[in-house]
Write a protein that holds these residues in place. Structure first.
Motif, mmCIF file in Angstrom:
data_model
loop_
_atom_site.group_PDB
_atom_site.id
_atom_site.type_symbol
_atom_site.label_atom_id
_atom_site.label_comp_id
_atom_site.label_asym_id
_atom_site.label_seq_id
_atom_site.Cartn_x
_atom_site.Cartn_y
_atom_site.Cartn_z
ATOM 1 N N SER A 1 -3.091 -10.269 -36.224
ATOM 2 C CA SER A 1 -3.914 -9.302 -35.509
ATOM 3 C C SER A 1 -3.193 -8.839 -34.251
ATOM 4 O O SER A 1 -2.322 -9.539 -33.729
ATOM 5 C CB SER A 1 -5.264 -9.915 -35.123
ATOM 6 N N VAL A 2 -3.570 -7.652 -33.779
ATOM 7 C CA VAL A 2 -3.041 -7.125 -32.525
ATOM 8 C C VAL A 2 -4.218 -6.800 -31.621
ATOM 9 O O VAL A 2 -5.208 -6.210 -32.062
ATOM 10 C CB VAL A 2 -2.179 -5.864 -32.741
ATOM 11 N N MET A 3 -4.122 -7.190 -30.342
ATOM 12 C CA MET A 3 -5.208 -6.963 -29.386
ATOM 13 C C MET A 3 -4.678 -6.319 -28.123
ATOM 14 O O MET A 3 -3.582 -6.648 -27.650
ATOM 15 C CB MET A 3 -5.895 -8.295 -29.042
ATOM 16 N N SER A 4 -5.467 -5.384 -27.586
ATOM 17 C CA SER A 4 -5.094 -4.718 -26.347
ATOM 18 C C SER A 4 -6.342 -4.425 -25.531
ATOM 19 O O SER A 4 -7.435 -4.276 -26.084
ATOM 20 C CB SER A 4 -4.355 -3.409 -26.640
ATOM 21 N N MET A 5 -6.190 -4.349 -24.225
ATOM 22 C CA MET A 5 -7.269 -3.919 -23.340
ATOM 23 C C MET A 5 -6.868 -2.604 -22.710
ATOM 24 O O MET A 5 -5.780 -2.484 -22.134
ATOM 25 C CB MET A 5 -7.520 -4.960 -22.253
ATOM 26 N N GLY A 6 -7.745 -1.591 -22.805
ATOM 27 C CA GLY A 6 -7.412 -0.300 -22.237
ATOM 28 C C GLY A 6 -8.385 0.765 -22.677
ATOM 29 O O GLY A 6 -9.375 0.494 -23.358
ATOM 30 N N PRO A 7 -8.123 2.022 -22.312
ATOM 31 C CA PRO A 7 -9.007 3.131 -22.678
ATOM 32 C C PRO A 7 -8.916 3.445 -24.171
ATOM 33 O O PRO A 7 -8.029 2.937 -24.867
ATOM 34 C CB PRO A 7 -8.474 4.289 -21.829
ATOM 35 N N PRO A 8 -9.831 4.293 -24.676
ATOM 36 C CA PRO A 8 -9.816 4.629 -26.107
ATOM 37 C C PRO A 8 -8.482 5.159 -26.604
ATOM 38 O O PRO A 8 -8.125 4.963 -27.771
ATOM 39 C CB PRO A 8 -10.921 5.692 -26.215
ATOM 40 N N GLY A 9 -7.714 5.817 -25.735
ATOM 41 C CA GLY A 9 -6.415 6.353 -26.138
ATOM 42 C C GLY A 9 -5.412 5.304 -26.557
ATOM 43 O O GLY A 9 -4.384 5.625 -27.154
ATOM 44 N N THR B 1 -13.561 -2.324 -31.768
ATOM 45 C CA THR B 1 -13.613 -2.080 -30.325
ATOM 46 C C THR B 1 -14.775 -2.861 -29.720
ATOM 47 O O THR B 1 -15.908 -2.776 -30.206
ATOM 48 C CB THR B 1 -13.782 -0.581 -30.029
ATOM 49 N N TRP B 2 -14.485 -3.618 -28.671
ATOM 50 C CA TRP B 2 -15.501 -4.383 -27.952
ATOM 51 C C TRP B 2 -15.549 -3.929 -26.501
ATOM 52 O O TRP B 2 -14.502 -3.739 -25.867
ATOM 53 C CB TRP B 2 -15.188 -5.884 -27.992
ATOM 54 N N ASP B 3 -16.770 -3.759 -25.960
ATOM 55 C CA ASP B 3 -16.908 -3.477 -24.537
ATOM 56 C C ASP B 3 -17.315 -4.748 -23.807
ATOM 57 O O ASP B 3 -17.404 -5.825 -24.411
ATOM 58 C CB ASP B 3 -17.907 -2.336 -24.291
ATOM 59 N N HIS B 4 -17.576 -4.646 -22.494
ATOM 60 C CA HIS B 4 -17.853 -5.849 -21.720
ATOM 61 C C HIS B 4 -19.153 -6.515 -22.150
ATOM 62 O O HIS B 4 -19.302 -7.738 -22.051
ATOM 63 C CB HIS B 4 -17.874 -5.524 -20.225
ATOM 64 N N LEU C 1 -10.190 -3.806 -26.466
ATOM 65 C CA LEU C 1 -11.198 -4.150 -25.477
ATOM 66 C C LEU C 1 -11.257 -2.984 -24.498
ATOM 67 O O LEU C 1 -10.341 -2.789 -23.690
ATOM 68 C CB LEU C 1 -10.831 -5.451 -24.762
ATOM 69 N N SER C 2 -12.310 -2.182 -24.598
ATOM 70 C CA SER C 2 -12.325 -0.901 -23.894
ATOM 71 C C SER C 2 -13.700 -0.630 -23.298
ATOM 72 O O SER C 2 -14.712 -0.715 -23.986
ATOM 73 C CB SER C 2 -11.955 0.231 -24.863
ATOM 74 N N ASP C 3 -13.708 -0.303 -21.993
ATOM 75 C CA ASP C 3 -14.965 -0.108 -21.286
ATOM 76 C C ASP C 3 -14.638 0.396 -19.883
ATOM 77 O O ASP C 3 -13.652 -0.030 -19.279
ATOM 78 C CB ASP C 3 -15.709 -1.446 -21.203
ATOM 79 N N ARG C 4 -15.450 1.306 -19.343
ATOM 80 C CA ARG C 4 -15.234 1.765 -17.970
ATOM 81 C C ARG C 4 -15.330 0.616 -16.970
ATOM 82 O O ARG C 4 -14.710 0.643 -15.910
ATOM 83 C CB ARG C 4 -16.258 2.851 -17.618
ATOM 84 N N GLU C 5 -16.134 -0.389 -17.307
ATOM 85 C CA GLU C 5 -16.276 -1.543 -16.416
ATOM 86 C C GLU C 5 -14.965 -2.318 -16.283
ATOM 87 O O GLU C 5 -14.777 -3.092 -15.330
ATOM 88 C CB GLU C 5 -17.368 -2.484 -16.923
ATOM 89 N N LEU C 6 -14.042 -2.128 -17.234
ATOM 90 C CA LEU C 6 -12.773 -2.848 -17.214
ATOM 91 C C LEU C 6 -11.685 -2.092 -16.449
ATOM 92 O O LEU C 6 -10.583 -2.619 -16.265
ATOM 93 C CB LEU C 6 -12.289 -3.102 -18.645
ATOM 94 N N ALA C 7 -11.985 -0.874 -16.026
ATOM 95 C CA ALA C 7 -10.967 -0.036 -15.378
ATOM 96 C C ALA C 7 -10.482 -0.667 -14.077
ATOM 97 O O ALA C 7 -11.239 -1.333 -13.367
ATOM 98 C CB ALA C 7 -11.539 1.356 -15.106
ATOM 99 N N THR D 1 -11.365 -13.933 -23.300
ATOM 100 C CA THR D 1 -12.695 -13.855 -23.896
ATOM 101 C C THR D 1 -12.643 -13.175 -25.251
ATOM 102 O O THR D 1 -13.331 -13.574 -26.198
ATOM 103 C CB THR D 1 -13.656 -13.096 -22.954
ATOM 104 N N GLY D 2 -11.813 -12.121 -25.367
ATOM 105 C CA GLY D 2 -11.638 -11.455 -26.650
ATOM 106 C C GLY D 2 -11.065 -12.383 -27.705
ATOM 107 O O GLY D 2 -11.486 -12.376 -28.863
#
Length: 290
Positions: A58-66, A222-225, A86-92, A105-106
């Protein structure tokens, strides 16, 4: 056996100057995003492990939808089975610590606990090398850094690695750790596929992944906070103890070569160009003769 590669999208600094806001935060929307170059060493390390030992990758990343495009590239590179964003405005605006908490956590939310998690040496936009080790600390797993060679003993549940030690001289030490474990690949890592069976497996994986990568969104979770049950006080800007005090722009390097502009319609100027190039035509020099 289940392996996970952590990757990140970074600004493509080749495309021009990167912009920062008044608080010193990178404005990523103004430059194209590419896969972090050092993550490719982690991808190659993980691919070698899959070829030799099979299992899920598997491959995992945290960032915006792009970042979906970065994950698609990772799938094509490492022949991954599935992708996690892992994508969410709260993570910005997360620093390395808030990012590590989110990634750890992911990893814990996955259906199966990974046997190995692979991380890059450092990112091109941060240069800290903290995120992988910090995520590992959150999970309380062993970590092996600067890995230049790797093998797994599935029966014993251990990973054995050769790692580069830099001091007065460069040394190689061999270490062993129980799984699950974190592996940070060194840029010196070179995968080896000496057995014919490994090379055939590599070819088969490439063929089946080409089709899967074309529809990578079908294999993307895709998972958000909220999905990760993360407290907003511990993620994003609010959960980041790092403070950017100032940002100094990097001056453009001066050109090292002098250029002479030539009008292609000027016969005399073009003749001078051909005369200058003629000695090098066909790989020959004046010293070699006709």
């Amino acid at each position: 056996m289940h392996s996970v590669v952590l990757t990140k999208g970074v600004p493509d600094f080749r495309e021009g100057q990167v912009a920062f806001d008044e608080d010193g935060h990178l404005e990523r929307g103004n430059t194209p995003t590419v896969m972090n170059p050092n993550d490719k060493h982690a991808l190659r390390t993980a691919l070698q492990t899959k070829v030799r030992h099979g299992g899920q990758l598997s491959v995992m990343s945290m960032g915006p939808p792009g970042y979906g495009d970065v994950l698609r590239e990772a799938m094509e590179t490492v022949y991954a089975d599935d992708l996690y964003l892992l994508s969410d405005r709260e993570l910005a605006a997360s620093d390395t610590w808030a990012t590590a908490i989110t990634l750890a956590t992911g990893l814990q939310k996955l259906d199966d606990t990974p046997d190995l998690v692979f991380a890059g040496f450092k990112t091109a936009d941060g240069e800290t090398g903290h995120t992988g080790p910090q995520a590992c600390w959150c999970l309380d797993w062993p970590i092996i850094t600067h890995v230049v060679a790797l093998d797994v003993d599935e029966d014993e549940g251990t990973v054995r690695a050769k790692r580069l030690v830099e001091g007065d001289i460069e040394e190689i030490e061999t270490v062993e750790a129980p799984m699950p474990a974190f592996i940070v690949a060194d840029p010196e890592f070179e995968p080896t596929y000496r057995k014919a069976s490994h090379r055939l497996t590599l070819k088969d994986l490439q063929a089946e992944t080409e089709e899967r990568a074309q529809d990578h969104e079908e294999h993307l979770t895709t998972w958000d906070h909220a999905d990760l049950n993360l407290d907003p006080d511990y993620i994003g800007l609010d959960g980041s103890p790092t403070i950017v005090s100032s940002v100094d722009p990097i001056p453009k390097a001066p050109a090292e070569r002098e250029a002479t502009m030539v009008d292609p319609d000027d016969g005399e100027e073009m003749s001078e160009v051909f005369e200058a190039m003629q000695p090098f035509a066909g790989g020959r020099s004046e010293a070699a003769g006709d």
